[in-house]
Scaffold this active site. Structure first.
Site, PDB file in Angstrom:
ATOM      1  N   GLY A  84       0.909  -1.355   0.084  1.00 50.31           N
ATOM      2  CA  GLY A  84       0.019  -0.106  -0.014  1.00 50.31           C
ATOM      3  C   GLY A  84       0.700   1.325   0.046  1.00 50.31           C
ATOM      4  O   GLY A  84       2.251   1.137  -0.379  1.00 50.31           O
ATOM      5  N   ALA A  85       0.095   2.379   0.327  1.00 48.22           N
ATOM      6  CA  ALA A  85       0.765   3.702   0.388  1.00 48.22           C
ATOM      7  C   ALA A  85       1.406   4.113  -1.141  1.00 48.22           C
ATOM      8  O   ALA A  85       2.476   4.275  -1.498  1.00 48.22           O
ATOM      9  CB  ALA A  85       1.888   3.816   1.171  1.00 48.22           C
TER      10      ALA A  85
ATOM     11  N   HIS B 101       4.484   2.032  -8.115  1.00 53.57           N
ATOM     12  CA  HIS B 101       3.539   0.943  -7.870  1.00 53.57           C
ATOM     13  C   HIS B 101       2.433   0.767  -8.944  1.00 53.57           C
ATOM     14  O   HIS B 101       2.283  -0.252  -9.644  1.00 53.57           O
ATOM     15  CB  HIS B 101       2.570   1.275  -6.585  1.00 53.57           C
ATOM     16  CG  HIS B 101       3.130   1.023  -5.392  1.00 53.57           C
ATOM     17  ND1 HIS B 101       3.666   1.944  -4.752  1.00 53.57           N
ATOM     18  CD2 HIS B 101       3.904  -0.359  -4.802  1.00 53.57           C
ATOM     19  CE1 HIS B 101       4.316   1.710  -3.467  1.00 53.57           C
ATOM     20  NE2 HIS B 101       4.418   0.196  -3.603  1.00 53.57           N
TER      21      HIS B 101
ATOM     22  N   GLY C 169       8.915  -4.677  -8.258  1.00 54.57           N
ATOM     23  CA  GLY C 169       9.848  -3.700  -8.726  1.00 54.57           C
ATOM     24  C   GLY C 169      11.416  -3.935  -8.743  1.00 54.57           C
ATOM     25  O   GLY C 169      11.701  -4.595  -7.695  1.00 54.57           O
ATOM     26  N   GLU C 170      12.083  -3.349  -9.521  1.00 54.22           N
ATOM     27  CA  GLU C 170      13.727  -3.507  -9.465  1.00 54.22           C
ATOM     28  C   GLU C 170      14.431  -2.901  -8.370  1.00 54.22           C
ATOM     29  O   GLU C 170      15.442  -3.059  -8.191  1.00 54.22           O
ATOM     30  CB  GLU C 170      14.250  -3.610 -10.829  1.00 54.22           C
ATOM     31  CG  GLU C 170      13.721  -4.373 -11.925  1.00 54.22           C
ATOM     32  CD  GLU C 170      14.269  -4.357 -13.360  1.00 54.22           C
ATOM     33  OE1 GLU C 170      15.190  -3.126 -13.463  1.00 54.22           O
ATOM     34  OE2 GLU C 170      14.327  -5.273 -13.998  1.00 54.22           O
TER      35      GLU C 170
END
Length: 287
Positions: free
Chosen positions: A35-36, A41, A151-152
């Site tokens: 989240g956030a 994202h 994500g990288e």
């Protein structure tokens, strides 16, 4: 036109929706998050839509990956905003379980990974990757998507997930998505919101430090010479401390001194009360 986002909170509801889609011959991607949400994202959702017909995002602040003195209690929780962002990005389903749903009474299993989980954040945050591996294993088995996107920016985490998915024969393709950055180079992160304006002005030095090491490696210098100088530069720029700044093999995460293979330069540093991580890849010049 964006998809209408539904929210489910139980594994049974999640599996029912995935089955409904599978019965229609549709493919599914999973985007696990805490989240956030920010544009980084949402770029994972965009990547997921390239690989599948339907996208499930999970929002779960996982207590088992936080240490006793870390920021679990103050980690931002904003489900309504997250849901709106996901809907705008084209996500089809939000899985937002409770802690009890994920870790019911009597839960007693932990997934641990050797090798790629050792060193770097694995040393600085003991138990962190066991928490990550356990919760992601559960999410992959709960949804059984065709692919899952990560994500990288969290490169070591991505390596850990790829390792256990392969080792445990979990039939899900693991897809890495490039790091999104602000105009000044700072990697997008939910924790960036913790910084004061003064700290935010210092933060781009993290990427500059990585770039300096990359330039040095390309020029033939060694990591043993470059990394201590880069750490010193970050401290002089205003960082409170540097957990690590190292050059590692891009796949195995074994330490590397010279640019004789694809590498990843990884850093974690503290700015005020905020811990920032970042990494970049470097490959040898073609011969």
């Amino acid at each position: 036109m964006t998809a209408e986002l539904d929210i489910v909170r139980s594994v049974a509801e999640l599996r029912a929706r995935v089955k409904y889609w599978r019965d229609q011959g549709l493919t599914i991607a999973l985007v696990p998050t805490m989240g956030a949400l920010h544009q980084g994202h949402l770029s994972l959702v965009t990547k997921a839509l390239e690989h599948a017909d339907r996208v499930v995002a999970s929002v779960f602040v996982n207590p088992t990956q936080f240490g006793p003195n870390e920021d679990f209690s103050r980690y931002p929780r904003q489900e309504e905003r997250d849901a709106a962002l996901l809907e705008g990005a084209g996500c089809h389903l939000l899985f937002a379980p409770t802690v009890t749903e994920m870790y019911p009474d009597g839960f007693a299993t932990t997934v641990t990974v050797a090798g790629v989980a050792d060193g770097l954040c694995g040393t600085v945050r003991p138990g962190h990757f066991a928490g990550v591996a356990t919760v992601v294993t559960k999410l992959l088995l709960q949804a059984l998507p065709d692919v899952a996107v990560f994500g990288e920016k969290d490169w070591q985490q991505l390596a850990v997930i790829r390792r256990f998915a392969r080792d445990l024969d979990i039939p899900v393709g693991i897809v890495g998505a490039p790091t999104l950055r602000e105009a000044d180079g700072l990697a997008l992160s939910s924790r960036n919101a913790y910084m004061t304006p003064e700290e935010r002005a210092i933060a781009p030095w993290l990427k500059r430090g990585l770039d300096g090491v990359a330039d040095g490696l390309r020029a033939g210098a060694s990591a043993a010479d470059l990394c201590p100088k880069a750490i010193d530069g970050l401290l002089k720029a205003g960082f409170a401390s540097v957990d690590y700044l190292e050059v590692r093999d891009a796949e195995t995460l074994a330490p590397v001194d010279k640019l004789d293979r694809p590498v990843r330069i990884l850093v974690a540093a503290r700015l005020g009360k905020t811990r920032l991580i970042d990494n970049i890849g470097v490959v040898p010049a073609s011969r």
